[in-house]
Design a protein around this motif. Structure first.
Motif, short mmCIF file in Angstrom:
data_model
loop_
_atom_site.label_atom_id
_atom_site.label_comp_id
_atom_site.label_asym_id
_atom_site.label_seq_id
_atom_site.Cartn_x
_atom_site.Cartn_y
_atom_site.Cartn_z
N HIS A 18 0.83 -1.21 0.00
CA HIS A 18 0.00 0.00 0.00
C HIS A 18 0.86 1.26 0.00
O HIS A 18 0.45 2.31 -0.50
N LEU A 19 2.08 1.15 0.55
CA LEU A 19 2.95 2.31 0.71
C LEU A 19 4.17 2.22 -0.21
O LEU A 19 5.24 2.72 0.11
N ALA A 20 3.99 1.60 -1.37
CA ALA A 20 5.13 1.36 -2.26
C ALA A 20 5.62 2.62 -2.95
O ALA A 20 6.83 2.83 -3.08
N GLN A 21 4.71 3.49 -3.39
CA GLN A 21 5.10 4.63 -4.21
C GLN A 21 4.67 5.95 -3.57
O GLN A 21 3.51 6.10 -3.19
N PRO A 22 5.59 6.89 -3.45
CA PRO A 22 5.20 8.21 -2.93
C PRO A 22 4.31 8.95 -3.93
O PRO A 22 4.53 8.88 -5.14
N ALA A 23 3.31 9.64 -3.41
CA ALA A 23 2.48 10.51 -4.24
C ALA A 23 3.18 11.86 -4.39
O ALA A 23 4.04 12.22 -3.57
N PRO A 24 2.83 12.64 -5.39
CA PRO A 24 3.41 13.99 -5.52
C PRO A 24 3.06 14.83 -4.29
O PRO A 24 2.00 14.65 -3.69
N SER A 44 9.28 6.77 5.05
CA SER A 44 10.57 6.18 4.66
C SER A 44 11.13 5.26 5.75
O SER A 44 11.86 4.31 5.45
N LEU A 45 10.79 5.52 7.01
CA LEU A 45 11.31 4.70 8.10
C LEU A 45 10.89 3.24 7.95
O LEU A 45 11.66 2.33 8.30
N LEU A 46 9.68 3.01 7.47
CA LEU A 46 9.23 1.62 7.28
C LEU A 46 10.08 0.92 6.23
O LEU A 46 10.51 -0.23 6.42
N HIS A 47 10.35 1.59 5.13
CA HIS A 47 11.12 0.96 4.06
C HIS A 47 12.59 0.80 4.45
O HIS A 47 13.24 -0.18 4.05
N ILE A 48 13.11 1.72 5.25
CA ILE A 48 14.49 1.59 5.75
C ILE A 48 14.58 0.39 6.69
O ILE A 48 15.51 -0.42 6.59
N PRO A 60 13.00 1.13 -2.72
CA PRO A 60 11.82 1.75 -2.10
C PRO A 60 12.20 2.77 -1.02
O PRO A 60 11.61 3.86 -0.95
N ALA A 61 13.17 2.42 -0.19
CA ALA A 61 13.60 3.36 0.85
C ALA A 61 14.16 4.63 0.22
O ALA A 61 13.83 5.75 0.65
N HIS A 62 14.97 4.48 -0.81
CA HIS A 62 15.56 5.65 -1.46
C HIS A 62 14.49 6.52 -2.11
O HIS A 62 14.58 7.76 -2.06
N TRP A 64 11.44 6.98 -1.10
CA TRP A 64 10.73 7.75 -0.06
C TRP A 64 11.63 8.81 0.57
O TRP A 64 11.17 9.91 0.90
N ILE A 65 12.91 8.50 0.77
CA ILE A 65 13.84 9.51 1.29
C ILE A 65 13.93 10.68 0.31
O ILE A 65 13.90 11.86 0.72
N THR A 66 14.04 10.36 -0.97
CA THR A 66 14.11 11.40 -2.00
C THR A 66 12.84 12.24 -2.01
O THR A 66 12.89 13.47 -2.13
N ALA A 67 11.69 11.58 -1.89
CA ALA A 67 10.42 12.31 -1.85
C ALA A 67 10.36 13.24 -0.64
O ALA A 67 9.88 14.38 -0.74
#
Length: 409
Positions: A18-24, A44-48, A60-62, A64-67
């Motif tokens: 459900h949390l795979a892709q960041p939204a704009p 991002s903490l979940l993916h890290i 995936p972590a990268h 979310w960090i980038t977002a």
């Protein structure tokens, strides 16, 4: 793998999918992605944690960090652990060694901005203290105040001058103020619990919670002392807060409890305006307060203090009446925060009864989990629940130390 473990693993897969892709980022909320509470920084903490624990793809972590780092990162005086530069800085402290080189330059730049922010905020706080004015939550609390900035510094630069200054300020915060000739605790805030003006709280209020009250500073002071980091008056400040908690501890057949907050009238009467405990949450309830008291006992090497707070925690988390007030699975108010705090407390406990709590609380958390809720974030949404479930599924403490943002470890 047991059936229960398989069920939790399946729930976690739903959360991560459900949390795979960041939204704009929302165009009308430019700082939303930088929020640790409900933005990309927290997600991002979940993916890290997942990548660190299972050795999967770092992408995936990268993402979310980038977002989270999209756009101008705020280091204004309104930034704190849960928003802006300190939030991003905290996220980067959880990155495992194999990937830290990707963020080394960003981390150094953020750290300088956070250090400058801490020094400005400490200077402003000391000026306010010298004037004898009352503070607001935003000066000292865990979410947006100096306690939260100190939580970042304790991880990122424990020997630095900035943390020393934050701790020295928190020591000063524990000394009484005397506005209008009336002595008040130094952390007594000028507003009501909702940060507004209320006829129920003329003259402000005293707050007991971990999120916005004096329990937050107690957590940081105790954690720092436990790491061997102290400043002048440190021990006395911890005792002062413990004495305040003792004075307002309410006995009951189901164990001791504390008010969420007190008014000036309550202070004058010497008793709180409500007569029963509310939900035993991390943010305001006995769970957060008891973990802080336990850590105070550990840091002071006072086993009687530790034992008292461990008993309080056990009583609260085995009391059916108190547990009926828990209505969500989130980290702040709900089962995830209760479970994660109890797990950390059990690992440090002298009281063997605490070691029975994580399994039953973790099972309750798993039953209450509902992946795909509208709120995805860390504090009240899917990510906080999922992160606590990673602890429950593995029966191990977090690899990344993500729950240091709650100051429970």
């Amino acid at each position: 793998m047991t059936a229960q473990t398989a069920t939790v693993a399946a729930i976690l897969e739903q959360y991560t999918a459900h949390l795979a892709q960041p939204a704009p980022p929302p165009p009308d909320e430019p700082l939303a992605m930088q929020s640790l509470a409900d933005g990309a920084a927290g997600i991002s903490l979940l993916h890290i944690e997942t990548a660190s624990r299972h050795g999967g793809s770092w992408r995936p972590a990268h993402r979310w960090i980038t977002a989270a780092a999209t756009g101008h990162i705020s280091a204004a005086d309104t930034a704190g652990l849960f928003l802006g530069a300190p939030a991003l800085g905290f996220v980067l402290t959880t990155v495992p060694p194999a990937h830290q080189h990707l963020y080394a330059s960003a981390r150094a730049t953020l750290h300088q901005h956070i250090t400058d922010l801490a020094n400005r905020r400490v200077d402003a706080a000391h000026t306010r203290i010298r004037k004898g004015d009352l503070p607001a939550f935003a000066e000292y609390d865990l979410f947006y105040g100096l306690t939260g900035i100190g939580a970042y510094l304790l991880r990122a630069d424990p020997e630095g001058v900035a943390l020393e200054r934050v701790l020295t300020y928190l020591v000063a915060l524990t000394r009484p103020l005397a506005p209008d000739g009336r002595g008040l605790p130094g952390w007594w805030v000028r507003h009501d619990p909702a940060r507004g003006e209320s006829p129920h709280f003329p003259g402000g209020h005293g707050n007991f919670g971990a999120a916005h009250g004096i329990t937050g500073p107690l957590l940081l002071l105790a954690q720092a002392m436990r790491c061997g980091i102290t400043v002048s008056g440190h021990r006395e400040a911890i005792w002062s807060i413990c004495e305040h908690l003792d004075a307002w501890c309410q006995p009951s057949p189901s164990g001791p409890w504390w008010p969420e907050h007190i008014s000036r009238r309550d202070l004058d009467l010497g008793r709180p305006h409500h007569d029963a405990p509310t939900r035993p949450s991390w943010c305001y309830g006995t769970t957060g307060i008891a973990r802080a008291g336990q850590l105070a006992g550990l840091s002071l090497r006072a086993p009687d203090v530790q034992a008292f707070y461990e008993d309080a925690l056990y009583c609260a988390l085995t009391d059916p009446e108190q547990l009926t007030h828990v209505s969500d699975s989130g980290l702040c108010h709900g089962w995830a925060g209760i479970y994660q705090t109890a797990t950390r407390a059990a690992a440090d406990a002298l009281d063997p009864r605490l070691r029975s709590l994580p399994k039953s609380l973790g099972d309750t958390l798993a039953v209450s989990a509902r992946p795909g809720l509208p709120e995805p974030g860390l504090i009240n949404g899917d990510v906080g629940t999922a992160l606590a479930l990673t602890t429950h599924a593995s029966q191990q403490a977090p690899i990344t130390g993500w729950d240091a943002c709650l100051l429970i470890n």
